[in-house]
Design a protein around this motif. Structure first.
Motif, PDB file in Angstrom:
ATOM      1  N   ARG A   1     -16.381 -10.862   2.656  1.00  0.00           N
ATOM      2  CA  ARG A   1     -16.657 -12.188   2.084  1.00  0.00           C
ATOM      3  C   ARG A   1     -17.954 -12.164   1.266  1.00  0.00           C
ATOM      4  N   SER A   2     -18.952 -11.409   1.735  1.00  0.00           N
ATOM      5  CA  SER A   2     -20.212 -11.274   0.988  1.00  0.00           C
ATOM      6  C   SER A   2     -19.977 -10.560  -0.340  1.00  0.00           C
ATOM      7  N   LEU A   3     -19.124  -9.557  -0.338  1.00  0.00           N
ATOM      8  CA  LEU A   3     -18.773  -8.869  -1.580  1.00  0.00           C
ATOM      9  C   LEU A   3     -18.112  -9.835  -2.563  1.00  0.00           C
ATOM     10  N   ARG A   4     -17.232 -10.669  -2.046  1.00  0.00           N
ATOM     11  CA  ARG A   4     -16.530 -11.633  -2.897  1.00  0.00           C
ATOM     12  C   ARG A   4     -17.523 -12.588  -3.569  1.00  0.00           C
ATOM     13  N   LYS A   5     -18.577 -12.956  -2.845  1.00  0.00           N
ATOM     14  CA  LYS A   5     -19.574 -13.889  -3.384  1.00  0.00           C
ATOM     15  C   LYS A   5     -20.392 -13.291  -4.525  1.00  0.00           C
ATOM     16  N   LEU A   6     -20.351 -11.971  -4.694  1.00  0.00           N
ATOM     17  CA  LEU A   6     -21.069 -11.338  -5.804  1.00  0.00           C
ATOM     18  C   LEU A   6     -20.419 -11.644  -7.155  1.00  0.00           C
ATOM     19  N   ASN A   7     -19.163 -12.094  -7.130  1.00  0.00           N
ATOM     20  CA  ASN A   7     -18.414 -12.401  -8.366  1.00  0.00           C
ATOM     21  C   ASN A   7     -18.427 -11.223  -9.338  1.00  0.00           C
ATOM     22  N   LEU A   8     -18.101 -10.061  -8.814  1.00  0.00           N
ATOM     23  CA  LEU A   8     -18.064  -8.849  -9.626  1.00  0.00           C
ATOM     24  C   LEU A   8     -16.896  -8.909 -10.602  1.00  0.00           C
ATOM     25  N   HIS A   9     -16.960  -8.080 -11.633  1.00  0.00           N
ATOM     26  CA  HIS A   9     -15.862  -8.008 -12.599  1.00  0.00           C
ATOM     27  C   HIS A   9     -14.742  -7.092 -12.108  1.00  0.00           C
ATOM     28  N   SER A  10     -14.924  -6.481 -10.963  1.00  0.00           N
ATOM     29  CA  SER A  10     -13.903  -5.611 -10.367  1.00  0.00           C
ATOM     30  C   SER A  10     -13.045  -6.433  -9.409  1.00  0.00           C
ATOM     31  N   ARG A  11     -11.756  -6.119  -9.364  1.00  0.00           N
ATOM     32  CA  ARG A  11     -10.883  -6.737  -8.361  1.00  0.00           C
ATOM     33  C   ARG A  11     -11.292  -6.209  -6.993  1.00  0.00           C
ATOM     34  N   LEU A  12     -11.348  -7.085  -6.003  1.00  0.00           N
ATOM     35  CA  LEU A  12     -11.606  -6.687  -4.616  1.00  0.00           C
ATOM     36  C   LEU A  12     -10.296  -6.724  -3.848  1.00  0.00           C
ATOM     37  N   THR A  13     -10.007  -5.652  -3.137  1.00  0.00           N
ATOM     38  CA  THR A  13      -8.762  -5.526  -2.395  1.00  0.00           C
ATOM     39  C   THR A  13      -9.047  -5.178  -0.944  1.00  0.00           C
ATOM     40  N   CYS A  14      -8.382  -5.875  -0.036  1.00  0.00           N
ATOM     41  CA  CYS A  14      -8.447  -5.548   1.390  1.00  0.00           C
ATOM     42  C   CYS A  14      -7.366  -4.520   1.709  1.00  0.00           C
ATOM     43  N   TRP A  15      -7.695  -3.558   2.569  1.00  0.00           N
ATOM     44  CA  TRP A  15      -6.745  -2.525   2.981  1.00  0.00           C
ATOM     45  C   TRP A  15      -6.196  -2.897   4.356  1.00  0.00           C
ATOM     46  N   CYS A  16      -4.874  -2.834   4.505  1.00  0.00           N
ATOM     47  CA  CYS A  16      -4.227  -3.230   5.759  1.00  0.00           C
ATOM     48  C   CYS A  16      -3.180  -2.216   6.204  1.00  0.00           C
TER      49      CYS A  16
ATOM     50  N   VAL B   1      -4.389  -7.466  -1.811  1.00  0.00           N
ATOM     51  CA  VAL B   1      -4.231  -6.718  -0.560  1.00  0.00           C
ATOM     52  C   VAL B   1      -3.446  -5.439  -0.826  1.00  0.00           C
ATOM     53  N   HIS B   2      -3.806  -4.403  -0.097  1.00  0.00           N
ATOM     54  CA  HIS B   2      -3.077  -3.142  -0.139  1.00  0.00           C
ATOM     55  C   HIS B   2      -2.551  -2.890   1.277  1.00  0.00           C
ATOM     56  N   ILE B   3      -1.246  -2.621   1.397  1.00  0.00           N
ATOM     57  CA  ILE B   3      -0.611  -2.412   2.697  1.00  0.00           C
ATOM     58  C   ILE B   3      -0.089  -0.978   2.742  1.00  0.00           C
ATOM     59  N   SER B   4      -0.502  -0.241   3.764  1.00  0.00           N
ATOM     60  CA  SER B   4      -0.150   1.168   3.872  1.00  0.00           C
ATOM     61  C   SER B   4       1.023   1.381   4.830  1.00  0.00           C
ATOM     62  N   PHE B   5       1.982   2.193   4.392  1.00  0.00           N
ATOM     63  CA  PHE B   5       3.180   2.495   5.173  1.00  0.00           C
ATOM     64  C   PHE B   5       3.343   4.007   5.311  1.00  0.00           C
ATOM     65  N   PRO B   6       3.672   4.495   6.505  1.00  0.00           N
ATOM     66  CA  PRO B   6       3.956   5.919   6.652  1.00  0.00           C
ATOM     67  C   PRO B   6       5.303   6.242   6.005  1.00  0.00           C
ATOM     68  N   VAL B   7       5.369   7.365   5.272  1.00  0.00           N
ATOM     69  CA  VAL B   7       6.644   7.724   4.643  1.00  0.00           C
ATOM     70  C   VAL B   7       7.095   9.150   4.946  1.00  0.00           C
ATOM     71  N   SER B   8       6.203   9.991   5.460  1.00  0.00           N
ATOM     72  CA  SER B   8       6.631  11.351   5.814  1.00  0.00           C
ATOM     73  C   SER B   8       7.222  11.343   7.219  1.00  0.00           C
ATOM     74  N   SER B   9       8.109  12.281   7.488  1.00  0.00           N
ATOM     75  CA  SER B   9       8.707  12.354   8.829  1.00  0.00           C
ATOM     76  C   SER B   9       7.634  12.604   9.882  1.00  0.00           C
ATOM     77  N   ILE B  10       6.602  13.323   9.531  1.00  0.00           N
ATOM     78  CA  ILE B  10       5.516  13.603  10.476  1.00  0.00           C
ATOM     79  C   ILE B  10       4.813  12.309  10.876  1.00  0.00           C
ATOM     80  N   HIS B  11       4.460  11.490   9.878  1.00  0.00           N
ATOM     81  CA  HIS B  11       3.787  10.225  10.182  1.00  0.00           C
ATOM     82  C   HIS B  11       4.739   9.215  10.822  1.00  0.00           C
TER      83      HIS B  11
END
Length: 193
Positions: free
Chosen positions: A64-79, A97-107
């Motif tokens: 939230r503090s990063l968001r208040k900086l009003n940077l010119h970069s997109r801020l993304t949460c990793w989930c 938001v970025h959502i991570s999914f396992p796709v290899s048989s190992i994971h």
């Protein structure tokens, strides 16, 4: 010469704020994260992975503090691919938001999932996230050890569900320039077809 409208756009994403602390002995203070984010934005980085909201209250407050900086970069949460993670990310107000999914048989085996369940989960999580965020990205975790046919199916389903982007992750560092080229050539052909 490139025809107008066919220019390839390069979009730089930096994961220092999220991934930088995964090295032993590395911990950033909130002040350091704010300074790093400002420097990255000043350097022209298009998108910053701001952090992992599920890590706790301190992490969410820092985002939230990063968001208040009003940077010119997109801020993304990793989930992770969990409804609770997406709900915590929404509290940070990043709009992305970025959502991570396992796709290899190992994971998949390590997480006690199968390909069918991942595809169901993909649709569920992307639909949930689209209700809460302007930009939804999904990640194919350990993609370079995944079955290429499943990876293709994953990408098509992510797009159909409304994901804005699919990121191909070399989670264990085995990709080479040649294997990356081959993989992306296959997906470019898929997209063209």
């Amino acid at each position: 010469m490139i025809a107008p409208g066919n220019e390839k756009q390069i979009w730089l994403i930096d994961s220092t704020l999220r991934d930088g602390e995964q090295a032993p002995g590395v911990v950033f203070s909130r002040h350091e994260k704010l300074k790093i984010a400002a420097m990255l934005a000043d350097a022209g980085i298009d998108e910053l992975e701001a952090g992992i909201p599920a890590m706790g209250d301190e992490e969410r407050e820092t985002i939230r503090s990063l968001r208040k900086l009003n940077l010119h970069s997109r801020l993304t949460c990793w989930c992770r691919a969990m409804a609770g993670d997406i709900e915590l990310a929404e509290q940070c107000g990043t709009g992305s938001v970025h959502i991570s999914f396992p796709v290899s048989s190992i994971h998949l085996n390590a997480m006690q999932k199968n390909e069918a369940r991942i595809l169901e989960l993909l649709e569920e999580m992307v639909h949930l996230a689209r209700k809460r965020f302007d930009h939804v990205s999904v990640g194919a975790q350990d993609a370079h050890r995944a079955d290429p046919s499943f990876l293709e199916h994953f990408i098509l389903r992510a797009s159909a569900a409304g994901a804005c982007r699919v990121r191909i992750a070399d989670t264990v560092g085995i990709a080479t320039p040649g294997t990356v080229h081959t993989l992306f050539r296959r997906f470019a052909d898929l997209h063209a077809g």
